[in-house]
Design a protein around this motif. Structure first.
Motif, short mmCIF file in Angstrom:
data_model
loop_
_atom_site.label_atom_id
_atom_site.label_comp_id
_atom_site.label_asym_id
_atom_site.label_seq_id
_atom_site.Cartn_x
_atom_site.Cartn_y
_atom_site.Cartn_z
N GLY A 1 0.81 -1.21 0.00
CA GLY A 1 0.00 0.00 0.00
C GLY A 1 0.84 1.26 0.00
N ARG A 2 1.95 1.24 0.73
CA ARG A 2 2.84 2.39 0.75
C ARG A 2 3.48 2.60 -0.63
N ASP A 3 3.85 1.50 -1.27
CA ASP A 3 4.39 1.60 -2.64
C ASP A 3 3.32 2.14 -3.59
N LEU A 4 2.07 1.75 -3.35
CA LEU A 4 0.97 2.24 -4.19
C LEU A 4 0.85 3.76 -4.09
N ILE A 5 0.90 4.30 -2.88
CA ILE A 5 0.79 5.75 -2.73
C ILE A 5 1.91 6.46 -3.47
N ARG A 6 3.12 5.92 -3.37
CA ARG A 6 4.26 6.52 -4.09
C ARG A 6 4.04 6.44 -5.60
N LYS A 7 3.46 5.33 -6.07
CA LYS A 7 3.19 5.18 -7.50
C LYS A 7 2.13 6.17 -7.96
N LEU A 8 1.10 6.38 -7.15
CA LEU A 8 0.08 7.36 -7.49
C LEU A 8 0.69 8.76 -7.59
N ASN A 9 1.55 9.10 -6.65
CA ASN A 9 2.25 10.39 -6.69
C ASN A 9 3.05 10.53 -7.98
N GLU A 10 3.79 9.50 -8.30
CA GLU A 10 4.68 9.52 -9.47
C GLU A 10 3.88 9.65 -10.77
N THR A 11 2.72 8.99 -10.82
CA THR A 11 1.93 8.95 -12.05
C THR A 11 1.04 10.17 -12.21
N GLY A 12 0.67 10.79 -11.10
CA GLY A 12 -0.21 11.94 -11.16
C GLY A 12 -1.66 11.58 -10.96
N VAL A 13 -1.93 10.73 -9.96
CA VAL A 13 -3.29 10.30 -9.61
C VAL A 13 -3.53 10.65 -8.15
N PHE A 14 -4.69 11.21 -7.84
CA PHE A 14 -5.02 11.50 -6.45
C PHE A 14 -4.94 10.23 -5.60
N ALA A 15 -4.27 10.29 -4.46
CA ALA A 15 -4.34 9.25 -3.43
C ALA A 15 -5.51 9.62 -2.53
N ASP A 16 -6.49 8.74 -2.45
CA ASP A 16 -7.78 9.02 -1.84
C ASP A 16 -7.97 8.17 -0.59
N GLY A 17 -8.38 8.79 0.53
CA GLY A 17 -8.57 8.07 1.77
C GLY A 17 -10.00 7.64 2.05
N SER A 18 -10.96 7.96 1.18
CA SER A 18 -12.35 7.57 1.43
C SER A 18 -12.47 6.05 1.47
N HIS A 19 -13.37 5.56 2.31
CA HIS A 19 -13.62 4.13 2.52
C HIS A 19 -12.49 3.43 3.27
N CYS A 20 -11.38 4.11 3.49
CA CYS A 20 -10.25 3.49 4.19
C CYS A 20 -10.41 3.63 5.70
N SER A 21 -9.62 2.86 6.44
CA SER A 21 -9.63 2.96 7.90
C SER A 21 -8.94 4.25 8.34
N VAL A 22 -9.12 4.55 9.62
CA VAL A 22 -8.48 5.75 10.18
C VAL A 22 -6.97 5.68 9.99
N ARG A 23 -6.38 4.57 10.38
CA ARG A 23 -4.92 4.44 10.30
C ARG A 23 -4.45 4.48 8.85
N THR A 24 -5.18 3.84 7.95
CA THR A 24 -4.80 3.89 6.53
C THR A 24 -4.83 5.32 6.01
N GLY A 25 -5.88 6.08 6.37
CA GLY A 25 -5.94 7.47 5.95
C GLY A 25 -4.80 8.29 6.49
N LEU A 26 -4.45 8.08 7.76
CA LEU A 26 -3.33 8.81 8.36
C LEU A 26 -2.01 8.41 7.72
N ASP A 27 -1.89 7.12 7.35
CA ASP A 27 -0.67 6.67 6.68
C ASP A 27 -0.53 7.31 5.30
N ILE A 28 -1.63 7.44 4.58
CA ILE A 28 -1.57 8.10 3.27
C ILE A 28 -1.03 9.52 3.43
#
Length: 334
Positions: A150-177
């Motif tokens: 998941g952490r690699d995914l967020i970095r990939k979204l940043n690199e590609t130019g896609v919003f990293a979205d915290g909706s539907h995620c847990s509290v900790r997942t949102g804070l990690d994003i």
């Protein structure tokens, strides 16, 4: 063709999340219920969909949108939110991009982020309600946040130019994003738990962490997330949306609040799925009966409600679209 209001002086709308049926038979023309000049992010998949399903749906939606003639497919921020006086602005088309409500359709291959981006994907959230390979969802009782993948995914979204979205995620997942992202994150369609206690609504800590990245929280119009799910409570839902906008503006500042109504043109399909598969959700989804949404026509009335509550024209323009456009300029890549 659906009627477009004449003499409409409302702010342009950036709708960060709405849903058509996830079927090739979906009628793209239904999106014409939004005003010309709007930007729409339309869901193309969540947990059940494979990469192939998403690719097939993107092909159909893109082809049907171009054939309809009222839509412009988004490649850049200039397509999504054209400056006044430009050729794109003068065309008065509905700008159309896409989002994924789960990372499952990537099938573990981060290169698929680029594949989908090339076809108009501009927003993706790691986990839809329940834990997966990327992280935890808002309905999980154990919250361990993002995984290494998941952490690699967020970095990939940043690199590609896609919003990293915290909706539907847990509290900790949102804070990690928020901790990992190098650019603004978003909550595309999430309300505030302080106003209505529901696991899909976000905590003040999540909101502050999102704002600290420069991000935006899109307020939704779903009845069970607002505390007004009655079939005849459309006016109360609009007022409740305004409550959440006002609360967010006070909590993190008006520059970090937008709209992601989560309107479902597939409402009947979703309610049927919910009734048939209650184990996939929780009592907080199922105990209210048929879910109710705020349709585009009622959402547009929000401008008058906010004006009545003392929000200036500049503030309303920011909420209706300017804030999400600002972060798109920071995050997206052509």
């Amino acid at each position: 063709m659906p009627h477009q209001p004449e003499g409409n002086t409302r702010p342009r709308l950036w709708e960060q999340h709405c849903c058509l049926p996830l079927l090739p038979t979906a009628d793209i023309g239904e999106l014409g219920r939004y005003p010309l000049g709007s930007y729409l992010s339309v869901n193309v998949g969540f947990t059940p969909q494979s990469a192939r399903d998403v690719l097939e749906l993107l092909d159909v939606f893109r082809r049907d949108a171009l054939a309809d003639g009222r839509f412009r497919l988004v490649k850049s921020i200039a397509d999504a939110w054209p400056e006044p006086g430009t050729e794109a602005a003068d065309e008065e088309l509905i700008a159309l991009a896409f989002d994924l409500e789960d990372s499952g359709p990537l099938e573990g291959d981060l290169d698929n982020v680029e594949v989908f981006h090339d076809l108009g994907l501009r927003s993706l959230l790691p986990a839809y309600n329940r834990a997966n390979a990327a992280g935890c969802g808002c309905l999980d009782t154990e919250d361990t946040g993002l995984t290494g993948y998941g952490r690699d995914l967020i970095r990939k979204l940043n690199e590609t130019g896609v919003f990293a979205d915290g909706s539907h995620c847990s509290v900790r997942t949102g804070l990690d994003i928020a901790e990992i992202t190098a650019v603004p994150m978003i909550y595309s369609h999430s309300n505030f738990r302080a106003l209505w206690e529901h696991p899909r609504n976000i905590t003040d800590d999540q909101a502050r962490a999102c704002a600290a990245t420069g991000g935006v929280i899109g307020i939704n119009g779903v009845g069970i997330f607002l505390g007004h799910n009655g079939i005849d409570e459309n006016p109360q839902r609009v007022e409740a949306i305004a409550d959440h906008i006002a609360y967010g503006a006070e909590l993190v500042g008006i520059d970090h609040i937008g709209i992601g109504s989560d309107y479902s043109f597939d409402a009947d399909d979703f309610n049927d799925m919910l009734a048939a598969n209650p184990e996939n959700y929780s009592e907080e989804y199922t105990r209210y009966g048929q879910l109710q949404w705020t349709p585009p026509e009622d959402l547009l009335g929000l401008d008058a409600v906010l004006a009545r509550r003392g929000f200036s024209e500049t503030e309303r323009e920011a909420v209706f679209g300017g804030n999400f456009a600002r972060v798109a300029r920071q995050v997206w890549r052509d």
